[in-house]
Design an enzyme around this catalytic site. Structure first.
Site, short mmCIF file in Angstrom:
data_model
loop_
_atom_site.label_atom_id
_atom_site.label_comp_id
_atom_site.label_asym_id
_atom_site.label_seq_id
_atom_site.Cartn_x
_atom_site.Cartn_y
_atom_site.Cartn_z
N GLY A 243 43.89 53.24 76.94
CA GLY A 243 43.12 52.57 78.19
C GLY A 243 43.71 53.31 79.35
O GLY A 243 44.22 54.46 79.53
N SER A 244 43.51 52.65 80.45
CA SER A 244 43.93 53.20 81.96
C SER A 244 45.56 53.16 81.98
O SER A 244 46.07 52.53 81.43
CB SER A 244 43.25 52.26 82.79
N GLU A 265 48.36 56.01 75.16
CA GLU A 265 47.04 56.93 75.26
C GLU A 265 46.37 56.59 76.35
O GLU A 265 45.44 55.85 76.36
CB GLU A 265 46.34 56.93 73.92
P1 NAD Z 1 41.39 49.39 80.31
O1 NAD Z 1 42.78 49.93 80.79
O2 NAD Z 1 40.67 48.65 81.26
O3 NAD Z 1 41.21 48.44 78.97
C1 NAD Z 1 41.67 49.16 77.78
C2 NAD Z 1 42.23 48.36 76.77
O4 NAD Z 1 43.31 47.56 77.19
C3 NAD Z 1 41.12 47.07 76.66
O5 NAD Z 1 40.97 46.62 75.27
C4 NAD Z 1 41.79 46.02 77.44
O6 NAD Z 1 41.28 44.77 77.08
C5 NAD Z 1 43.30 46.17 77.32
N1 NAD Z 1 44.12 45.60 78.26
C6 NAD Z 1 44.15 45.91 79.63
N2 NAD Z 1 44.94 45.31 80.21
C7 NAD Z 1 45.81 44.62 79.34
C8 NAD Z 1 46.98 44.13 79.44
N3 NAD Z 1 47.57 43.81 80.70
N4 NAD Z 1 47.62 43.72 78.21
C9 NAD Z 1 46.81 43.96 76.98
N5 NAD Z 1 45.82 44.64 77.01
C10 NAD Z 1 45.13 45.06 78.12
O7 NAD Z 1 40.51 50.82 80.03
P2 NAD Z 1 38.98 51.02 79.84
O8 NAD Z 1 38.24 51.06 81.16
O9 NAD Z 1 38.44 50.45 78.58
O10 NAD Z 1 38.83 52.59 79.36
C11 NAD Z 1 39.07 53.76 80.12
C12 NAD Z 1 40.32 54.14 80.53
O11 NAD Z 1 41.04 54.55 79.07
C13 NAD Z 1 40.56 55.68 81.37
O12 NAD Z 1 41.63 55.56 82.08
C14 NAD Z 1 40.75 56.73 80.00
O13 NAD Z 1 41.09 57.81 80.49
C15 NAD Z 1 41.59 55.82 79.30
N6 NAD Z 1 41.38 56.41 77.79
C16 NAD Z 1 42.54 57.31 77.28
C17 NAD Z 1 42.36 57.96 76.04
C18 NAD Z 1 43.45 58.61 75.47
O14 NAD Z 1 43.52 58.95 74.44
N7 NAD Z 1 44.34 59.07 76.35
C19 NAD Z 1 41.32 57.70 75.22
C20 NAD Z 1 40.30 56.80 75.88
C21 NAD Z 1 40.25 56.18 76.98
#
Ligand code: NAD
Length: 513
Positions: A243-244, A265
């Site tokens: 995620g982010s 990641e």
């Molecule tokens: P996000 O960070 O908002 O959420 C990702 C996941 O993390 C979700 O399931 C969310 O519920 C969970 N989450 C968020 N905060 C959390 C916390 N404090 N504790 C536990 N879980 C938590 O990201 P998004 O908007 O779904 O996806 C986009 C982001 O993901 C972009 O920054 C993108 O570059 C990144 N991404 C990275 C990869 C990689 O392989 N490097 C792949 C796909 C997406």
């Protein structure tokens, strides 16, 4: 512009696909449950039951017991049978899963099918891996001794995934974790619960078909709070979170506080360098797919174009011309003519609009794009024209990842300058250089070149294959998933020294008694 389908049409299509995957009885929208929406129209399709703390406790407990009492002792090639069966079911339901991905993530159909293909590919890879979890044998310094390493299953793997690759990232983690002897508890993005239910149903069917325990996999529908319960639970031996960067900064210290293992990641801010010798036809195609494909919502999306000043005008003109052709192909991601589907939602659109304003304030010139489209047909959906913005320098906004289709164009004079710009951002996921000069290509791939986890030559930044290890450096988190030796993160290593002599020599020549 391809017209949009009605929410009823999307609802019916996804209902059939879900049923074929084994997910029945999804409740209609009441406004009380967790809404499953489609970015195609922006409207809710179903209410999905969200998990509470008791569900999380039960899921982790069951996965932990299954690990200890059954799965870790099942021979790895037998564990491979489960993943082979999953791969067969994914082949059978490729179209269904691609439909669900398109409905929930808004990806155009061919990209959604490509994402499911990645799942199939990683299953094939993991089945092979189930007979290749090799350890090394080292020469012992002591006579009559053997020194070797063995790899053992780790425990429960908590998998937290992002909305933009709702099925492939789960499969990268789960196929490999299962052959490694781990059990999995998955917390998908709150924006993509339907794909998660479909994957879980297919894996449950695979387990039943091969006689594997059903508790090898659990899925937890919910938001950050649900994810946080996985993060903090000491029974979760590895937390693999995608995620982010913001999410990584919250999660990593909490896992570290309990001395658990993390595989991160996180976001990217990927760049392509276009050198004067580049094949410009190839470069422009690579740039346009990398920057505008998936509506700019890939972690590997091309966000910065660093182009030599001798070819800057030619490259920029051609990219802007190609973007002009994209304009007529924004819309229904199910339509074969569409190349750019919707953004995931309102906040993504707001982030894009704010970034464009900030770029202008930092001296940028919008060369094309940025406008919202189709808002009359679907006021709750967010379709945008991908934007190209010329920047005078790598300003603050350029150094951030805005998860939307904005391509910033910067120019350079020397390759050294290009590398400084390239590496001058917090993230380090994917990178590429377009050049026909071998010295430049080799320098870009060298220790003094790109500081990213993925370094490409004459292809764009997005579209990785499963055979390599996937991931990035710096704020991207340092984790590696998928192919190569990424499996080692899902196992624990034991170093064994065996004495088959009648003496007890101590290492380093130490004498005692
Ligand atoms: P996000 O960070 O908002 O959420 C990702 C996941 O993390 C979700 O399931 C969310 O519920 C969970 N989450 C968020 N905060 C959390 C916390 N404090 N504790 C536990 N879980 C938590 O990201 P998004 O908007 O779904 O996806 C986009 C982001 O993901 C972009 O920054 C993108 O570059 C990144 N991404 C990275 C990869 C990689 O392989 N490097 C792949 C796909 C997406």
């Amino acid at each position: 512009m391809p017209a949009l389908p009605s929410t009823d049409h999307v609802h019916d299509r996804v209902t059939s696909a879900l049923q074929r995957c084994g997910v029945d009885h999804l409740p209609e929208v009441t406004g009380t449950g967790h809404p499953a929406r489609t970015p195609i129209t922006g409207e809710a399709l179903f209410d999905v039951a969200a998990c509470g703390p008791a569900d999380v406790e039960r899921a982790i407990g069951a996965a932990d017991t299954c690990f200890r009492t059954a799965w870790r002792d099942t021979p790895a090639p037998v564990r491979g049978h489960l993943v082979r069966r999953l791969g067969e079911l994914l082949r059978e339901h490729k179209g269904d899963l691609a439909d669900i991905v398109t409905v929930e993530a808004g990806k155009i159909r061919s990209e959604a099918a490509g994402e499911v293909q990645e799942m199939i590919d990683i299953c094939d890879f993991a089945v092979g891996l189930s007979r290749q979890l090799y350890g090394r044998t080292m020469a012992s310094e002591r006579p009559g001794h053997r020194l070797m390493e063995t790899w053992h299953p780790l425990g429960v793997v908590g998998v937290v995934t992002a909305f933009n690759f709702p099925v492939a990232v789960w499969a990268w983690n789960t196929a490999v974790a299962l052959v490694c002897g781990d059990t999995v508890v998955w917390k998908p993005s709150e924006l993509t619960p339907l794909t998660a239910l479909a994957c879980h149903a297919l894996l449950a069917r695979a387990a039943s078909d091969v006689g594997a325990p059903s508790d090898v996999h659990h899925v937890l529908i919910g938001g950050r709070d649900t994810g946080a319960l996985l993060v903090d639970d000491p029974r979760v031996a590895l937390l693999s979170a995608t995620g982010s960067v913001r999410m990584g900064r919250e999660v990593a210290p909490r896992v570290a506080a309990r001395l658990g293992r993390c595989l991160l990641e996180l976001g990217g801010n990927n760049a392509a360098v276009v050198a004067p010798s580049a094949d410009l036809d190839l470069a422009v195609r690579g740039v346009v797919f990398g920057a505008a494909g998936t509506a700019g919502q890939r972690c590997t999306t091309l966000r910065r174009l660093i182009v030599h000043e001798d070819v800057a005008e030619a490259v920029t003109d051609r990219v802007v011309e190609a973007y002009g052709r994209l304009r007529a192909r924004i819309g229904d991601p199910f339509d074969d003519a569409t190349l750019v589907g919707p953004l995931i939602g309102e906040s993504a659109h707001r982030a894009m609009a704010e970034a464009l304003e900030e770029a202008a304030a930092e001296g940028g010139t919008v060369l094309c794009g940025g406008a919202r489209c189709l808002e009359k047909e679907a006021p709750d959906a967010y379709y945008v024209e991908p934007a190209v913005v010329r920047m005078p320098r790598q300003s603050d906004i350029v150094r951030q990842e805005t998860f939307a289709p904005i391509l910033y164009v910067l120019t350079y004079r020397t390759l050294e300058e290009a590398l400084d710009i390239h590496n001058g951002v917090p993230q380090g996921l994917s990178s590429s250089i377009f050049t026909t000069d071998q010295r430049e290509a080799e320098l870009f791939m060298s220790a003094a070149g790109s500081d990213c986890g993925i370094v490409n030559v004459n292809i764009g930044t997005s579209g990785a294959e499963i055979g390599g290890a996937f991931g990035g450096e710096k704020a991207t988190g340092g984790g590696r998933e998928s192919g190569s030796d990424a499996w080692r993160a899902y196992m624990r290593r034991a170093t064994n020294t065996v004495n088959y002599s009648t003496e007890l020599p101590l290492a380093q020549g130490v004498s005692f008694l």
